[in-house]
Write an enzyme that holds these catalytic residues in place. Structure first.
Site, short mmCIF file in Angstrom:
data_model
loop_
_atom_site.label_atom_id
_atom_site.label_comp_id
_atom_site.label_asym_id
_atom_site.label_seq_id
_atom_site.Cartn_x
_atom_site.Cartn_y
_atom_site.Cartn_z
N SER A 39 -74.10 5.42 4.67
CA SER A 39 -74.58 5.35 3.28
C SER A 39 -73.64 4.47 2.47
O SER A 39 -72.66 3.95 2.99
CB SER A 39 -74.64 6.75 2.68
OG SER A 39 -73.32 7.18 2.38
N LYS A 40 -73.93 4.34 1.21
CA LYS A 40 -73.13 3.52 0.29
C LYS A 40 -71.64 3.88 0.34
O LYS A 40 -70.78 3.01 0.16
CB LYS A 40 -73.62 3.71 -1.15
CG LYS A 40 -74.66 2.70 -1.58
CD LYS A 40 -74.04 1.71 -2.57
CE LYS A 40 -74.87 0.48 -2.81
NZ LYS A 40 -74.68 -0.58 -1.83
#
Ligand code: GLU
Length: 437
Positions: A211-212
């Protein structure tokens, strides 16, 4: 020989091209090219609120940057168009009517739902995950058309894959749980089932879903950091797959030749930046000299260095000396700044750390070095050795201050090679700035 595959990548244009999407696209592309088949691009834009034309364009150019070309798609057309779901609405309506007529679907307000039959075992053999079996009783009725007149994902994907002749569905493992529902719809509509291969999940090095938090997620961020498309391609291909001979560095042609969808592992793949850096460095090293220069140029320009003041040969030679130091094109452009300008050198090194007591000897040596007949690294180095021996000064003690004054740092390619390329006059100017001549 494998039969030619008809595969597709079906992104929703609700964001940039992310690593996960690029990975899925890549594996579809590899399988299409390996089997001499067809790679279809379909835009799943039924979420009207979140889909935009800009995102569609970013996704297309992200794929192009990675070197993934498609044979049919919204921009190139093809025999199974349209390739945007928003342009296929009548097809979804017609097929839903068929199910209503057959009594296997019903209306609920404006929406149309498929009635899931009880007691049916739905089974498929996933090329990657193996046999998956689900009892239909665990499934709720499936919404086909929503009250706003748009189809749901699970329904549209079936109508599209079937009418586009897709014979192998390759996508992320997060869709495994959708597959039984889709299979019910294939059967109900009398469509032939394709085969399925779900790709493993991609995790960060902390073993959590990528994810980010793990850093850059869009493909463009990697381009802007100075990763080569060939390296990102190589790296993504290794997430869940590896050539039989275990090699880790390969180009597109090799990947196409060696790829086997049957060899994809279901074990979650780890997105490891160190590995990406290593792979990138290998691809940077393998670039032809002038290509490397062409690709590094924009990064120098972005840093504001006067690239125009230097001959092209000089710049190319500077990068050759860097030998892939820095791992990305951006880092390489940063680390090689001293070839472009003296300014960053002065900013990094103000000369105050030079040992006063050693300066007289250094001055003497540098003066002699500047008078050397042939301005070649080898000649300078052997002069340094001889001179050092007679004066009782080690090579390192002559080379390190020189490195600081020419590059502003303690790490660089062989400093006499740097001096050779900078040229006698530039070296003289830099040494004189530090009061060495
Ligand atoms: N539009 C879906 C997605 O982006 C496609 C899934 C599929 O390949 O079936 O997840």
């Amino acid at each position: 020989m494998e039969a030619p595959a008809r595969v597709r990548f079906a992104p929703s244009p609700t964001g940039a091209l992310h690593i996960g999407g690029a990975h899925t696209a890549l594996f579809n592309w590899l399988w299409a090219r390996h089997t001499g088949g067809t790679f279809v691009l379909r835009i799943e834009d039924t979420d009207l609120q979140r889909s935009t034309k800009e995102y569609e364009e970013t996704i297309l150019s992200g794929l192009k940057w990675l070197g993934l070309d498609w044979d049919e798609g919204p921009d190139v057309g093809g025999p199974c168009g349209a390739y945007r779901q928003s342009e296929r609405l009548s097809l979804y309506r017609q097929n839903a009517e068929k199910l209503l007529d057959a009594g296997s679907a019903y209306r609920e307000g404006e929406a149309i739902l498929y009635r899931v039959p009880g007691g049916v075992e739905i089974t498929f053999d996933d090329v990657v995950y193996g046999r998956v079996s689900v009892m239909s009783d665990t499934l709720k009725d499936i919404v086909l058309m929503k009250s706003d007149g748009m189809p749901t994902y699970n329904y549209a994907v079936v109508v599209d894959d079937a009418t586009m002749g897709i014979n192998m569905v390759i996508r992320g493992e997060d869709h495994i749980s959708n597959t039984p529902k889709q299979l019910l719809l294939y059967d109900a509509l009398g469509f032939e089932r394709p085969s399925f291969g779900h790709l493993p999940m991609i995790l960060g090095t902390d073993k959590k879903k990528l994810s980010k938090r793990h850093g850059a997620t869009s493909v463009y961020e990697y381009r802007d950091m100075g990763y080569l498309p060939d390296a990102v391609f190589n790296f993504l291909a290794l997430l869940g797959w590896c050539p039989r001979d275990g090699r880790e560095i390969f180009d597109r042609e090799d990947a196409v030749r060696l790829f086997e969808i049957q060899k994809v592992t279901k074990r979650a793949a780890v997105f490891d930046m160190d590995k990406l850096n290593f792979i990138n460095q290998e691809h940077v090293k393998a670039l032809p000299k002038m290509k490397r220069l062409e690709l590094t140029m924009p990064f120098w320009q972005e840093l504001g260095y006067p690239v125009g003041n230097h001959p092209v040969e000089y710049l190319a030679e500077a990068l050759e000396l860097m030998e892939g130091r820095g791992q990305t094109l951006r880092k390489m452009a940063e680390y090689s700044d001293y070839f472009l300008s003296f300014e960053p050198v002065k900013a990094r090194f103000d000369g105050t750390s030079l040992d006063e007591g050693k300066k007289p000897a250094l001055r003497e040596f540098y003066r002699e070095m500047l008078q050397i007949e042939s301005w070649r690294a080898e000649a300078m180095e052997s002069l340094a050795r001889e001179w050092g021996k007679s004066e009782g000064i080690g090579l390192k003690d002559l080379a390190m201050p020189l490195r600081l004054m020419l590059t502003g740092g303690k790490v660089s390619p062989g400093i006499f090679h740097v001096a050779e390329l900078l040229g006698r006059e530039e070296v003289r100017a830099r040494l004189s700035h530090y009061g060495m001549i």
